[in-house]
Design an enzyme around this catalytic site. Structure first.
Site, PDB file in Angstrom:
ATOM      1  N   GLY A 158       5.578  24.042  -2.111  1.00 39.65           N
ATOM      2  CA  GLY A 158       5.797  24.338  -3.528  1.00 39.65           C
ATOM      3  C   GLY A 158       6.565  23.240  -4.216  1.00 39.65           C
ATOM      4  O   GLY A 158       6.740  22.153  -3.670  1.00 39.65           O
ATOM      5  N   ASN A 159       7.018  23.528  -5.430  1.00 40.06           N
ATOM      6  CA  ASN A 159       7.812  22.553  -6.169  1.00 40.06           C
ATOM      7  C   ASN A 159       8.840  23.306  -7.005  1.00 40.06           C
ATOM      8  O   ASN A 159       8.849  24.528  -7.034  1.00 40.06           O
ATOM      9  CB  ASN A 159       6.915  21.651  -7.023  1.00 40.06           C
ATOM     10  CG  ASN A 159       6.133  22.440  -8.058  1.00 40.06           C
ATOM     11  OD1 ASN A 159       6.700  22.978  -8.999  1.00 40.06           O
ATOM     12  ND2 ASN A 159       4.832  22.539  -7.845  1.00 40.06           N
ATOM     13  N   ARG A 160       9.716  22.573  -7.665  1.00 44.28           N
ATOM     14  CA  ARG A 160      10.874  23.192  -8.306  1.00 44.28           C
ATOM     15  C   ARG A 160      10.619  23.707  -9.714  1.00 44.28           C
ATOM     16  O   ARG A 160      11.550  24.174 -10.379  1.00 44.28           O
ATOM     17  CB  ARG A 160      12.043  22.202  -8.312  1.00 44.28           C
ATOM     18  CG  ARG A 160      12.609  21.967  -6.922  1.00 44.28           C
ATOM     19  CD  ARG A 160      13.735  20.968  -6.948  1.00 44.28           C
ATOM     20  NE  ARG A 160      14.816  21.383  -7.824  1.00 44.28           N
ATOM     21  CZ  ARG A 160      15.700  20.541  -8.359  1.00 44.28           C
ATOM     22  NH1 ARG A 160      15.610  19.250  -8.121  1.00 44.28           N
ATOM     23  NH2 ARG A 160      16.649  21.002  -9.144  1.00 44.28           N
TER      24      ARG A 160
END
Ligand code: CTP
Ligand code: CA
Length: 237
Positions: A33-35
């Protein structure tokens, strides 16, 4: 402008906004995932609805509290997409009837080549480490630009970590040229910059890389600056 005082300059426009970060599964319990919290994209959707647009918000992984505000708002319909492939299918369908598409989502550049149907275990893995094969995801923004109809406006976002002698603007300009979107909203991110924050600083570029506007402020104020730029661009055409 305060809510209620918003101009109704998007009345009658059908707008699609993507927001949040995709999650690319590794196995049933893990993902890449990412932030992205989706705050900026959701602010773009709320601003559009307040200005009279009919909004379809396609949300990947977002802050649920922030999404709740959009879900309860008249003029916004919310749908969810987990992966880049799912987001791509939804946005391609929604874009067919849209006047404006804003790709604020943080779409994963790669997905896992072979998603394991069962939880991966160390028992069957080599000692010392493993390698995951990744496949490049389709560039959704490029696809939208390629299929853009007359009168349709396509907007991209770019979160950049400038360095190596290159400024934010230089990086943004190269991306604007590569992407071909009508507008590209560029903002700087870092370990402690940009994410989960209530504020943002945007530089809005046109397809030629020219600076159309810059705006520092809350994600909502920045969203309104983006819609101002969209309205100005559509008036020129
Ligand atoms: N985007 C997209 N599909 C992808 C990747 C990105 O539609 N597979 C969109 C994003 O939603 C955003 C814009 O493209 O609007 C720019 O994303 P960004 O990650 O900055 O661009 P990339 O071309 O992926 O370049 P980079 O190598 O810097 O990640
Ligand atoms: Ca990317």
């Amino acid at each position: 402008a305060a809510a209620g005082a918003a101009p109704r300059d998007l009345e009658g426009l059908r707008v699609v906004v993507t927001a949040g970060g995709t999650r690319e599964p590794i196995d049933p319990v893990r993902f890449i995932g990412n932030r992205s919290s989706g705050r900026q994209g959701i602010a773009v959707a709320l601003a559009a609805a307040d200005r009279g647009a009919d909004v379809r918000l396609i949300a990947a992984h977002v802050d649920d509290g922030v999404l709740a505000e959009a879900s309860s708002r008249a003029g916004i319909s919310v749908e969810r997409a987990g992966t880049a492939v799912e987001l791509g299918e939804r946005v391609a369908g929604a874009a067919e009837a849209a006047d404006v598409v804003v790709m604020a989502a943080a779409v994963a550049d790669y997905r896992v080549a072979e998603v394991s149907p069962r939880k991966r275990t160390k028992e069957t893995a080599p000692d010392g480490g493993i390698t995951l094969d990744l496949i490049e995801n389709e560039d959704l923004l490029a696809g939208l630009v390629g299929r853009r109809r007359d009168g349709q406006t396509v907007v991209g976002f770019a979160a950049e970590t400038p360095g190596d002698g290159e400024t934010l603007l230089e990086r943004g300009r190269r991306k604007a040229a590569r992407k071909g979107a009508d507008l590209l909203a560029v903002n700087e991110v870092g370990w402690s910059k940009g994410f989960e924050s209530d504020d943002n600083a945007l530089t809005i570029l046109d397809a030629a890389g020219g600076v159309v506007a810059t705006r520092n402020g809350t994600k909502r104020q920045v969203a309104d600056a983006l819609w101002d730029a969209v309205v100005a661009l559509r008036q020129k055409e």
